[in-house]
Design an enzyme around this catalytic site. Sequence first.
Site, PDB file in Angstrom:
ATOM      1  N   ARG A 171       0.871  -1.179   0.000  1.00  0.00           N
ATOM      2  CA  ARG A 171       0.000   0.000   0.000  1.00  0.00           C
ATOM      3  C   ARG A 171       0.907   1.228   0.000  1.00  0.00           C
ATOM      4  O   ARG A 171       2.118   1.119   0.113  1.00  0.00           O
ATOM      5  CB  ARG A 171      -1.029  -0.007   1.139  1.00  0.00           C
ATOM      6  N   GLY A 172       0.282   2.401  -0.136  1.00  0.00           N
ATOM      7  CA  GLY A 172       1.068   3.621  -0.312  1.00  0.00           C
ATOM      8  C   GLY A 172       1.133   3.912  -1.804  1.00  0.00           C
ATOM      9  O   GLY A 172       1.453   3.022  -2.601  1.00  0.00           O
ATOM     10  N   ALA A 173       0.815   5.158  -2.172  1.00  0.00           N
ATOM     11  CA  ALA A 173       0.600   5.477  -3.590  1.00  0.00           C
ATOM     12  C   ALA A 173       1.767   5.076  -4.509  1.00  0.00           C
ATOM     13  O   ALA A 173       1.563   4.353  -5.499  1.00  0.00           O
ATOM     14  CB  ALA A 173       0.268   6.961  -3.724  1.00  0.00           C
ATOM     15  N   ASP A 180      -2.009  10.834  -2.113  1.00  0.00           N
ATOM     16  CA  ASP A 180      -2.386   9.851  -3.141  1.00  0.00           C
ATOM     17  C   ASP A 180      -2.779  10.518  -4.453  1.00  0.00           C
ATOM     18  O   ASP A 180      -2.781   9.883  -5.502  1.00  0.00           O
ATOM     19  CB  ASP A 180      -3.533   8.979  -2.644  1.00  0.00           C
ATOM     20  N   ASN A 188      -5.398  12.387   0.710  1.00  0.00           N
ATOM     21  CA  ASN A 188      -4.473  11.551   1.482  1.00  0.00           C
ATOM     22  C   ASN A 188      -5.276  10.759   2.507  1.00  0.00           C
ATOM     23  O   ASN A 188      -6.500  10.916   2.614  1.00  0.00           O
ATOM     24  CB  ASN A 188      -3.391  12.419   2.156  1.00  0.00           C
TER      25      ASN A 188
HETATM   26  O1  MRU Z   1      -4.421   3.178   2.201  1.00  0.00           O
HETATM   27  P1  MRU Z   1      -2.951   3.395   2.065  1.00  0.00           P
HETATM   28  O2  MRU Z   1      -2.161   2.844   3.198  1.00  0.00           O
HETATM   29  O3  MRU Z   1      -2.454   2.963   0.706  1.00  0.00           O
HETATM   30  O4  MRU Z   1      -2.791   4.975   2.118  1.00  0.00           O
HETATM   31  C1  MRU Z   1      -1.509   5.516   2.024  1.00  0.00           C
HETATM   32  C2  MRU Z   1      -1.498   6.987   2.199  1.00  0.00           C
HETATM   33  O5  MRU Z   1      -2.520   7.626   2.333  1.00  0.00           O
HETATM   34  C3  MRU Z   1      -0.180   7.664   2.092  1.00  0.00           C
HETATM   35  O6  MRU Z   1      -0.135   8.786   2.910  1.00  0.00           O
HETATM   36  C4  MRU Z   1       0.032   8.086   0.622  1.00  0.00           C
HETATM   37  O7  MRU Z   1      -0.128   6.999  -0.231  1.00  0.00           O
HETATM   38  C5  MRU Z   1       1.370   8.685   0.402  1.00  0.00           C
HETATM   39  S1  MRU Z   1       2.606   7.459   0.665  1.00  0.00           S
HETATM   40  C6  MRU Z   1       4.032   7.895   0.084  1.00  0.00           C
END
Ligand code: MRU
Length: 353
Positions: free
Chosen positions: A53-55, A240, A250
Amino acid sequence: MTSTTPWDSVRAIHFSNNQLTLLDQRVLPQQEQYIHYTDVNEVARAITDMVVRGAPAIGITAAYGIVLAAQAQAQQASLTLESAFDVLAKSRPTAVNLFWALEKMELALKQVEAKSIPEQIQHLLKTAEDIHQQDILDNQTMGKLGAQLIEANSQIYTHCNTGSLATGGFGTALGVIRAAVAENKVDQVYAGETRPWLQGARLTAWELMRDGINVKLSTEGAAGQLLRQGNIKWVIVGSDRITANGDVANKIGTYNLAVLAKHHGVKFMVVAPSSTFDLAMAHGDDIPIEDRPQHEVTQIKGLDIAPEKCEAINPSFDVTPNALIDAIICEKGILTPPYTENIAKLLSSEGNT
Ligand code: MRU
């Protein structure tokens, strides 16, 4: 792959010997378990289920997913990857980095469509590796840029997980924090626990502790009291999707923090590579917000924390309006208001590719 440093030891995505390996983020911090993938449908499920996970990490994983789909067709006369692109595009809706990476892979495929299948696969792999490598380099650049804004002896509050686990490595918001720590400017990092999936508690605390960075976990409800005390200089988050006017999607709870920060005169920084900007979207109201299953709110690790049949809402992201943001750091430079003009100047002149 860009090597790790003492402040940056974690890597969650690996590709070698024709297989993708992901650190399973669902079971951290109790277990450090890696899962191997050769099937694109399983990769798409891994994204939906948040193994990864994480964009930026989602985008990199999807790029490798396309490589796996191509490898599975190595014996065929031509590659038919439409369904692979399709299943990956449906895996999660909010992080625009996913669609950006898939577009890059589609373009790469077009560039070599007249070549042999092994050459096409080779080119797709090289493109995915470049996306991965460039993400780490961009994070390091953003780290240095963002750290310029941090004063000595700062306390910083961050949300969700934006580190090596959420990216190719180093991190976005955590990248700035890493760089500021390396410059000896940070006295204390506070990680908000980030209900309901607990990215802050399970992932950010784990990642920062592993790298020897001084972190204290905070409940989200404690953020107001912390910011009111006046010691926190910056709230720093990732994103995101950032629209053309600088509105920021986000992790759910980011907007609350931005309002609190504005009220208490604490500065609010967003850190995201250019692959997170969606210049085709005018403002944040248009961003698709993922709704995740209710059980993520009503249960923790399968244990009910609400009455049976209790209904819950679970929007996974929120939108922070540009007016609440003091600076957006991207690898091309530091953005400050007015965002519509400054984003267009910094990004669209070169085409956001
Ligand atoms: O649902 P997730 O864990 O994928 O959400 C991640 C986030 O909201 C992060 O803050 C975002 O992707 C930036 S990560 C570099």
